[in-house]
Motif scaffolding. Structure first.
Motif, mmCIF file in Angstrom:
data_model
loop_
_atom_site.group_PDB
_atom_site.id
_atom_site.type_symbol
_atom_site.label_atom_id
_atom_site.label_comp_id
_atom_site.label_asym_id
_atom_site.label_seq_id
_atom_site.Cartn_x
_atom_site.Cartn_y
_atom_site.Cartn_z
ATOM 1 N N UNK A 116 -28.038 -20.634 -46.057
ATOM 2 C CA UNK A 116 -28.488 -21.649 -47.013
ATOM 3 C C UNK A 116 -28.143 -21.274 -48.457
ATOM 4 N N UNK A 117 -28.198 -19.990 -48.743
ATOM 5 C CA UNK A 117 -27.854 -19.472 -50.072
ATOM 6 C C UNK A 117 -27.066 -18.185 -49.890
ATOM 7 N N UNK A 118 -26.290 -17.819 -50.888
ATOM 8 C CA UNK A 118 -25.544 -16.561 -50.769
ATOM 9 C C UNK A 118 -26.546 -15.404 -50.735
ATOM 10 N N UNK A 119 -26.229 -14.409 -49.884
ATOM 11 C CA UNK A 119 -27.115 -13.253 -49.775
ATOM 12 C C UNK A 119 -27.035 -12.426 -51.054
ATOM 13 N N UNK A 120 -28.056 -11.598 -51.293
ATOM 14 C CA UNK A 120 -28.032 -10.809 -52.530
ATOM 15 C C UNK A 120 -27.126 -9.589 -52.387
ATOM 16 N N UNK A 121 -26.774 -9.232 -51.157
ATOM 17 C CA UNK A 121 -25.809 -8.145 -50.934
ATOM 18 C C UNK A 121 -24.513 -8.722 -50.400
ATOM 19 N N UNK A 122 -23.666 -7.852 -49.859
ATOM 20 C CA UNK A 122 -22.401 -8.326 -49.314
ATOM 21 C C UNK A 122 -22.620 -9.263 -48.133
ATOM 22 N N UNK A 123 -21.625 -10.086 -47.870
ATOM 23 C CA UNK A 123 -21.785 -11.149 -46.866
ATOM 24 C C UNK A 123 -21.245 -10.778 -45.485
ATOM 25 N N UNK A 124 -20.478 -9.702 -45.393
ATOM 26 C CA UNK A 124 -19.844 -9.380 -44.120
ATOM 27 C C UNK A 124 -20.874 -9.046 -43.035
ATOM 28 N N UNK A 125 -21.783 -8.117 -43.304
ATOM 29 C CA UNK A 125 -22.766 -7.723 -42.275
ATOM 30 C C UNK A 125 -23.657 -8.903 -41.862
ATOM 31 N N UNK A 126 -24.168 -9.703 -42.808
ATOM 32 C CA UNK A 126 -24.919 -10.880 -42.372
ATOM 33 C C UNK A 126 -24.086 -11.843 -41.520
ATOM 34 N N UNK A 127 -22.785 -11.946 -41.820
ATOM 35 C CA UNK A 127 -21.915 -12.827 -41.014
ATOM 36 C C UNK A 127 -21.809 -12.305 -39.588
ATOM 37 N N UNK A 128 -21.693 -10.978 -39.460
ATOM 38 C CA UNK A 128 -21.626 -10.371 -38.121
ATOM 39 C C UNK A 128 -22.947 -10.620 -37.388
ATOM 40 N N UNK A 129 -24.060 -10.495 -38.108
ATOM 41 C CA UNK A 129 -25.371 -10.735 -37.507
ATOM 42 C C UNK A 129 -25.483 -12.177 -37.024
ATOM 43 N N UNK A 130 -24.960 -13.101 -37.798
ATOM 44 C CA UNK A 130 -24.987 -14.518 -37.398
ATOM 45 C C UNK A 130 -24.194 -14.693 -36.094
ATOM 46 N N UNK A 131 -23.048 -14.024 -35.995
ATOM 47 C CA UNK A 131 -22.254 -14.090 -34.767
ATOM 48 C C UNK A 131 -23.016 -13.512 -33.571
ATOM 49 N N UNK A 132 -23.706 -12.394 -33.804
ATOM 50 C CA UNK A 132 -24.498 -11.771 -32.722
ATOM 51 C C UNK A 132 -25.622 -12.706 -32.275
ATOM 52 N N UNK A 133 -26.279 -13.333 -33.228
ATOM 53 C CA UNK A 133 -27.370 -14.261 -32.881
ATOM 54 C C UNK A 133 -26.805 -15.463 -32.113
ATOM 55 N N UNK A 134 -25.632 -15.933 -32.528
ATOM 56 C CA UNK A 134 -25.010 -17.060 -31.828
ATOM 57 C C UNK A 134 -24.765 -16.694 -30.369
ATOM 58 N N UNK A 135 -24.265 -15.462 -30.150
ATOM 59 C CA UNK A 135 -24.012 -15.016 -28.770
ATOM 60 C C UNK A 135 -25.316 -15.028 -27.979
ATOM 61 N N UNK A 136 -26.402 -14.548 -28.592
ATOM 62 C CA UNK A 136 -27.711 -14.554 -27.908
ATOM 63 C C UNK A 136 -28.148 -15.976 -27.567
ATOM 64 N N UNK A 137 -28.008 -16.893 -28.520
ATOM 65 C CA UNK A 137 -28.434 -18.287 -28.273
ATOM 66 C C UNK A 137 -27.639 -18.908 -27.130
ATOM 67 N N UNK A 138 -26.337 -18.638 -27.127
ATOM 68 C CA UNK A 138 -25.486 -19.217 -26.076
ATOM 69 C C UNK A 138 -25.879 -18.637 -24.719
ATOM 70 N N UNK A 139 -26.136 -17.319 -24.680
ATOM 71 C CA UNK A 139 -26.562 -16.691 -23.412
ATOM 72 C C UNK A 139 -27.895 -17.279 -22.947
ATOM 73 N N UNK A 140 -28.829 -17.457 -23.871
ATOM 74 C CA UNK A 140 -30.139 -18.046 -23.516
ATOM 75 C C UNK A 140 -29.955 -19.396 -22.830
ATOM 76 N N UNK A 141 -29.015 -20.198 -23.340
ATOM 77 C CA UNK A 141 -28.816 -21.548 -22.809
ATOM 78 C C UNK A 141 -28.070 -21.562 -21.482
ATOM 79 N N UNK A 142 -27.276 -20.536 -21.210
ATOM 80 C CA UNK A 142 -26.383 -20.622 -20.049
ATOM 81 C C UNK A 142 -26.650 -19.598 -18.963
ATOM 82 N N UNK A 143 -27.568 -18.652 -19.167
ATOM 83 C CA UNK A 143 -27.851 -17.668 -18.106
ATOM 84 C C UNK A 143 -29.100 -18.050 -17.343
#
Ligand SMILES: Cc1cc2nc3c(=O)[nH]c(=O)nc-3n(C[C@H](O)[C@H](O)[C@H](O)COP(=O)(O)OP(=O)(O)OC[C@H]3O[C@@H](n4cnc5c(N)ncnc54)[C@H](O)[C@@H]3O)c2cc1C
Length: 105
Positions: free
Chosen positions: A78-105
């Motif tokens: 929603x807003x730029x993070x106060x630190x670098x954006x790379x690690x939060x972007x990776x975290x978003x990808x990890x959460x996406x993987x979890x959400x997809x697994x929740x829906x399909x396993x």
């Protein structure tokens, strides 16, 4: 810096040669030519509650009003993070993987 003989670059910036080097007008011109965002764009598909008309994805990264489509990158912040954006972007990808697994396993 003095001890190593460091000094400001004494060559005028090409786009600002018309200004007196070191003057306020020179630095104003210099800033206008060289300021950059350092390229950390975020927020073009922000996650937000339904009450926010500018929200694009819900809290499971699903695009509202579209089936079978998620967004999993820095654009959902929603807003730029106060630190670098790379690690939060990776975290978003990890959460996406979890959400997809929740829906399909
Ligand atoms: C020069 C620079 C330096 C940076 N330094 C740092 C740093 O030191 N530390 C830090 O934390 N962050 C840094 N960042 C920021 C960090 O790299 C980004 O915040 C992060 O990579 C964003 O991830 P993303 O997945 O949203 O986008 P991206 O990493 O840009 O991924 C987008 C992906 O989508 C692909 N793509 C685009 N269009 C399409 C299409 N039509 N179809 C299919 N694929 C497509 C692209 O090829 C790309 O692989 C830097 C960024 C830049 C540009």
């Amino acid at each position: 810096m003095k001890s190593i003989g460091a000094k400001l670059h004494d060559k005028p910036f090409p786009g600002c040669r018309h200004q007196e080097m070191g003057s306020d007008d020179y630095w104003r011109c210099y800033a206008r030519h060289l300021v950059s965002s350092i390229y950390h764009p975020v927020g073009t598909c922000k996650m937000a509650p339904d009450s926010d008309p500018m929200g694009v994805v819900d809290n499971k990264l699903r695009v509202k009003g579209v089936t079978n489509l998620r967004v999993a990158d820095a654009s959902i912040m929603p807003l730029v993070t106060s630190g670098n954006t790379n690690a939060p972007s990776i975290m978003i990808g990890e959460r996406a993987a979890d959400f997809i697994k929740e829906d399909h396993l």
